[in-house]
Design a protein around this motif. Structure first.
Motif, PDB file in Angstrom:
ATOM      1  N   PRO A   1      17.325  20.980 -13.058  1.00 13.56           N
ATOM      2  CA  PRO A   1      18.176  20.653 -14.372  1.00 13.56           C
ATOM      3  C   PRO A   1      17.363  19.442 -14.989  1.00 13.56           C
ATOM      4  CG  PRO A   1      19.683  20.594 -12.189  1.00 13.56           C
ATOM      5  CD  PRO A   1      17.742  20.839 -11.552  1.00 13.56           C
ATOM      6  N   ALA A   2      17.240  18.511 -14.793  1.00 10.48           N
ATOM      7  CA  ALA A   2      16.986  17.024 -15.689  1.00 10.48           C
ATOM      8  C   ALA A   2      15.215  18.087 -16.780  1.00 10.48           C
ATOM      9  CB  ALA A   2      16.274  16.227 -15.079  1.00 10.48           C
ATOM     10  N   HIS A   3      14.582  18.877 -15.785  1.00 10.64           N
ATOM     11  CA  HIS A   3      12.685  19.130 -16.844  1.00 10.64           C
ATOM     12  C   HIS A   3      13.749  20.032 -17.433  1.00 10.64           C
ATOM     13  CE1 HIS A   3       9.433  20.480 -17.026  1.00 10.64           C
ATOM     14  NE2 HIS A   3      10.111  21.803 -16.140  1.00 10.64           N
ATOM     15  N   ARG A   4      14.947  21.241 -17.176  1.00  6.63           N
ATOM     16  CA  ARG A   4      14.683  22.285 -18.309  1.00  6.63           C
ATOM     17  C   ARG A   4      15.564  21.509 -19.494  1.00  6.63           C
ATOM     18  NH1 ARG A   4      17.799  24.823 -13.760  1.00  6.63           N
ATOM     19  NH2 ARG A   4      19.642  23.668 -13.782  1.00  6.63           N
ATOM     20  N   ALA A   5      16.114  20.381 -19.143  1.00  8.39           N
ATOM     21  CA  ALA A   5      16.797  19.641 -20.871  1.00  8.39           C
ATOM     22  C   ALA A   5      16.013  19.003 -21.155  1.00  8.39           C
ATOM     23  CB  ALA A   5      17.808  18.786 -19.927  1.00  8.39           C
ATOM     24  N   ARG A   6      15.056  18.640 -20.763  1.00  3.89           N
ATOM     25  CA  ARG A   6      14.048  18.322 -21.047  1.00  3.89           C
ATOM     26  C   ARG A   6      12.945  19.609 -22.194  1.00  3.89           C
ATOM     27  NH1 ARG A   6      12.836  15.136 -16.669  1.00  3.89           N
ATOM     28  NH2 ARG A   6      11.452  16.406 -15.628  1.00  3.89           N
ATOM     29  N   LEU A   7      12.782  20.506 -21.108  1.00 10.06           N
ATOM     30  CA  LEU A   7      11.963  21.705 -21.906  1.00 10.06           C
ATOM     31  C   LEU A   7      13.080  21.987 -23.118  1.00 10.06           C
ATOM     32  CD1 LEU A   7      11.635  23.648 -18.903  1.00 10.06           C
ATOM     33  CD2 LEU A   7       9.532  21.883 -20.343  1.00 10.06           C
TER      34      LEU A   7
ATOM     35  N   VAL B   1       9.935  32.736 -23.134  1.00 14.44           N
ATOM     36  CA  VAL B   1       9.355  33.359 -21.666  1.00 14.44           C
ATOM     37  C   VAL B   1       9.757  33.238 -20.514  1.00 14.44           C
ATOM     38  CG1 VAL B   1       7.450  34.290 -20.796  1.00 14.44           C
ATOM     39  CG2 VAL B   1       7.998  33.751 -23.569  1.00 14.44           C
ATOM     40  N   ASN B   2      10.492  33.746 -19.293  1.00 12.79           N
ATOM     41  CA  ASN B   2      10.491  33.182 -18.542  1.00 12.79           C
ATOM     42  C   ASN B   2       9.936  33.751 -17.424  1.00 12.79           C
ATOM     43  OD1 ASN B   2      13.254  31.875 -18.820  1.00 12.79           O
ATOM     44  ND2 ASN B   2      14.442  32.989 -19.468  1.00 12.79           N
ATOM     45  N   ASN B   3       8.947  33.399 -16.893  1.00 11.05           N
ATOM     46  CA  ASN B   3       7.663  33.731 -16.581  1.00 11.05           C
ATOM     47  C   ASN B   3       7.388  33.428 -14.863  1.00 11.05           C
ATOM     48  OD1 ASN B   3       5.387  35.221 -15.941  1.00 11.05           O
ATOM     49  ND2 ASN B   3       4.213  33.106 -16.074  1.00 11.05           N
ATOM     50  N   ALA B   4       7.739  31.391 -14.874  1.00 10.93           N
ATOM     51  CA  ALA B   4       7.352  30.737 -13.268  1.00 10.93           C
ATOM     52  C   ALA B   4       8.678  31.936 -12.516  1.00 10.93           C
ATOM     53  CB  ALA B   4       8.343  30.183 -13.820  1.00 10.93           C
TER      54      ALA B   4
ATOM     55  N   ALA C   1      19.750  29.222 -16.683  1.00 14.02           N
ATOM     56  CA  ALA C   1      20.082  28.824 -17.087  1.00 14.02           C
ATOM     57  C   ALA C   1      19.135  27.878 -17.992  1.00 14.02           C
ATOM     58  CB  ALA C   1      19.948  26.906 -15.823  1.00 14.02           C
ATOM     59  N   LEU C   2      17.866  28.264 -17.791  1.00 17.55           N
ATOM     60  CA  LEU C   2      17.485  27.840 -19.520  1.00 17.55           C
ATOM     61  C   LEU C   2      17.741  28.802 -20.087  1.00 17.55           C
ATOM     62  CD1 LEU C   2      14.699  25.842 -20.289  1.00 17.55           C
ATOM     63  CD2 LEU C   2      12.836  27.787 -19.640  1.00 17.55           C
ATOM     64  N   THR C   3      17.958  29.451 -20.116  1.00 17.12           N
ATOM     65  CA  THR C   3      18.414  30.461 -20.907  1.00 17.12           C
ATOM     66  C   THR C   3      20.168  29.958 -21.908  1.00 17.12           C
ATOM     67  OG1 THR C   3      17.594  32.466 -20.435  1.00 17.12           O
ATOM     68  CG2 THR C   3      18.942  32.544 -21.958  1.00 17.12           C
ATOM     69  N   GLN C   4      19.864  29.578 -21.356  1.00 21.94           N
ATOM     70  CA  GLN C   4      21.636  29.184 -22.100  1.00 21.94           C
ATOM     71  C   GLN C   4      21.593  27.692 -22.461  1.00 21.94           C
ATOM     72  OE1 GLN C   4      23.702  28.014 -17.658  1.00 21.94           O
ATOM     73  NE2 GLN C   4      24.870  30.174 -18.107  1.00 21.94           N
ATOM     74  N   GLU C   5      19.960  26.514 -22.036  1.00 21.50           N
ATOM     75  CA  GLU C   5      19.685  25.640 -22.209  1.00 21.50           C
ATOM     76  C   GLU C   5      19.270  25.817 -24.020  1.00 21.50           C
ATOM     77  OE1 GLU C   5      20.425  22.172 -21.709  1.00 21.50           O
ATOM     78  OE2 GLU C   5      19.830  21.978 -19.711  1.00 21.50           O
ATOM     79  N   THR C   6      18.804  26.955 -24.393  1.00 17.89           N
ATOM     80  CA  THR C   6      17.518  26.657 -25.987  1.00 17.89           C
ATOM     81  C   THR C   6      18.898  28.168 -26.610  1.00 17.89           C
ATOM     82  OG1 THR C   6      16.461  29.417 -24.271  1.00 17.89           O
ATOM     83  CG2 THR C   6      15.855  26.706 -24.263  1.00 17.89           C
ATOM     84  N   LEU C   7      19.935  28.682 -25.649  1.00 19.14           N
ATOM     85  CA  LEU C   7      20.537  30.090 -26.763  1.00 19.14           C
ATOM     86  C   LEU C   7      20.733  29.714 -28.412  1.00 19.14           C
ATOM     87  CD1 LEU C   7      22.683  32.327 -24.299  1.00 19.14           C
ATOM     88  CD2 LEU C   7      21.015  32.853 -26.320  1.00 19.14           C
ATOM     89  N   PRO C   8      21.263  28.741 -28.558  1.00 21.57           N
ATOM     90  CA  PRO C   8      21.812  27.760 -29.597  1.00 21.57           C
ATOM     91  C   PRO C   8      20.038  27.495 -30.428  1.00 21.57           C
ATOM     92  CG  PRO C   8      22.992  26.765 -27.823  1.00 21.57           C
ATOM     93  CD  PRO C   8      21.671  27.456 -27.015  1.00 21.57           C
ATOM     94  N   ALA C   9      19.649  27.564 -30.138  1.00 23.70           N
ATOM     95  CA  ALA C   9      18.074  27.933 -31.174  1.00 23.70           C
ATOM     96  C   ALA C   9      17.216  28.917 -31.416  1.00 23.70           C
ATOM     97  CB  ALA C   9      16.401  26.826 -30.518  1.00 23.70           C
TER      98      ALA C   9
END
Length: 218
Positions: free
Chosen positions: A58-64, A75-78, A110-118
């Motif tokens: 989660p901390a890494h996703r927040a940094r991204l 792009v969720n490729n990993a 989770a990364l989608t949730q983090e970046t959806l506002p942008a």
């Protein structure tokens, strides 16, 4: 206005090939992968921002998300393949399956949730890389395929819930990648499609912006 993309699993394979294609078209890139050395090399080649780490963290996703406050494309490729040789479901290690779910399903959501506002602000797009293993009954591919089937459905519902954001869940087909080689052997993998060719088709999809949906590139 310059477009910005965040690509996971970007140090090799399809992620790196797509990064090269987008970079050539003038996109700004934020790239991530677990292998720091390969990632830094890719970022130096492309003039991109490299943030090494595990998308399951989660901390890494927040940094991204902080690194891409204005974002046009996620792009969720990993992905993880899981145990090799690929075991039947009767013998599938449940701890491995839990780890696969964390990386292949929970992390993209989770990364989608983090970046959806942008993404909403820029009317951007999400690309989730799936697989024909999500729909086909291939022996040994049950664990990996189940995670991709879950990602397919998450994408399907996300597309319905976010009409201002394009969502494509993309089956790239078999590609000559390290992951495929780990699954089927280097000789068979060498006969598969070059990721660069798939990246060109994926870039065309992004550029043309069709309606949200599942897309097969081969």
């Amino acid at each position: 206005m310059t477009n910005t993309a965040l690509i996971t699993g970007a140090s090799r394979g399809l992620g790196l090939a797509l990064a090269r294609s987008l970079s050539g078209a003038g996109w700004e890139l934020v790239l991530t992968a677990r292998g720091a050395d390969e990632l830094e090399k890719a970022a130096a080649e492309l003039g991109a921002t490299a943030i090494a780490g595990d998308v399951a963290d989660p901390a890494h996703r927040a940094r991204l998300a902080r690194a891409a406050p204005e974002l046009d494309l996620l792009v969720n490729n990993a992905s993880d393949l899981g145990t090799t040789p690929l075991p039947p479901l009767a013998d599938y290690p449940l701890d491995t399956f839990a780890a696969l779910l964390a990386t292949n399903v929970t992390a993209p959501l989770a990364l989608t949730q983090e970046t959806l506002p942008a993404l909403r602000r820029r009317r951007g797009a999400v690309v989730n890389i799936t697989s024909d293993a999500a729909t086909g009954a291939y022996e040994g591919w049950g664990g990996y395929g189940a995670t991709k089937a879950a990602l397919d459905q998450l994408s399907n519902v996300l597309a319905a819930e976010e009409p201002d954001v394009a969502v494509w869940w993309v089956d790239p087909g078999e590609m000559n990648t390290r992951m495929l080689a780990d699954a089927v052997g280097a000789a068979e993998a060498a006969e598969a499609t070059d990721p660069a060719a798939v990246a060109t088709a994926l870039h065309d999809l992004i550029r043309s912006r069709p309606a949200s949906g599942r897309v097969s590139l081969q």
